[in-house]
Design a protein around this motif. Structure first.
Motif, short mmCIF file in Angstrom:
data_model
loop_
_atom_site.label_atom_id
_atom_site.label_comp_id
_atom_site.label_asym_id
_atom_site.label_seq_id
_atom_site.Cartn_x
_atom_site.Cartn_y
_atom_site.Cartn_z
N SER A 84 44.40 32.63 17.97
CA SER A 84 44.29 33.29 16.68
C SER A 84 45.66 33.04 16.10
O SER A 84 46.73 32.68 16.76
N GLY A 85 45.56 33.10 14.84
CA GLY A 85 46.89 33.18 14.07
C GLY A 85 46.56 32.86 12.37
O GLY A 85 45.77 31.89 12.01
N PRO A 86 47.11 33.84 11.77
CA PRO A 86 46.63 33.66 10.20
C PRO A 86 47.33 32.65 9.66
O PRO A 86 48.49 32.26 9.65
N THR A 91 52.71 28.88 1.98
CA THR A 91 53.23 27.54 2.40
C THR A 91 52.14 26.69 3.09
O THR A 91 52.38 25.38 3.52
N GLU A 92 50.81 27.10 3.09
CA GLU A 92 49.75 26.37 3.76
C GLU A 92 49.92 25.91 5.25
O GLU A 92 49.81 24.82 5.57
N THR A 93 50.69 27.03 5.88
CA THR A 93 50.81 26.64 7.53
C THR A 93 50.45 27.49 8.19
O THR A 93 50.13 28.58 7.73
N TYR A 94 50.48 27.53 9.48
CA TYR A 94 50.11 28.47 10.43
C TYR A 94 51.25 28.87 11.14
O TYR A 94 51.90 27.93 11.90
N PRO A 95 52.07 29.76 10.77
CA PRO A 95 53.49 30.14 11.42
C PRO A 95 53.37 30.32 13.04
O PRO A 95 54.29 29.93 13.67
N LEU A 134 52.31 20.44 18.47
CA LEU A 134 52.22 21.45 17.57
C LEU A 134 53.65 21.99 17.71
O LEU A 134 54.40 22.48 16.65
N LYS A 135 54.18 22.05 18.99
CA LYS A 135 55.43 22.74 19.33
C LYS A 135 56.55 21.93 18.72
O LYS A 135 57.52 22.18 18.22
#
Length: 148
Positions: A84-86, A91-95, A134-135
């Protein structure tokens, strides 16, 4: 434009692409015959691109941890991996993405549990290409193949 993923030297690379199949709706395809329906969150029966990224992360963690878990728990162990993660719409990112591996380890003592979870975490950190990408961040390029 199709994407070609890496393959072992003796394998043909998998080609990936999406085709527009309707308003805000695409079908993702692979040269191995797989399909996935992609669209906006207002379209029924599709995954959004962000949801696919989260599923890719969870699946990658599952595949990366499969060997150590099956070796210790047997081939028929059950696991569910939730992610999960909103999105941050400014910024149109998943922080941040949060993964939770749901496992029944009740038959293991505390020491065995700790050892197994450490091994699983190391396996995921070492082998999960999606998580590692991703990292680390990655360079993304875009080009156009225009007719006429």
């Amino acid at each position: 434009m199709a994407e070609t993923s890496s393959a072992a030297p003796d394998q043909t690379p998998t080609t990936l692409w999406v085709e527009r199949t309707g308003t805000r709706r695409y079908t993702g395809r692979s040269s191995r015959g797989a399909e996935v329906f992609v669209g906006s969150d207002t379209v029924e029966g599709v995954f959004t691109p962000g949801e696919l990224m989260k599923i890719a992360l969870a699946a990658c963690s599952g595949l990366s941890s499969d060997f150590p878990l099956s070796r210790r728990l047997g081939d028929n162990y059950d696991v569910t991996i939730r992610v999960s993660g909103p999105a941050d719409r400014t910024t149109e990112t998943y922080p941040q993405l949060d993964e939770v591996l749901e496992l029944d380890l009740s038959e293991l003592d505390e020491e065995a549990r700790t050892r197994l979870l450490t091994t699983v975490e190391r396996a995921i950190d070492k082998a999960c290409t999606v998580g590692r990408t991703l990292k680390a961040g990655t360079k993304v390029t875009l080009s156009f193949d225009i007719e006429g």
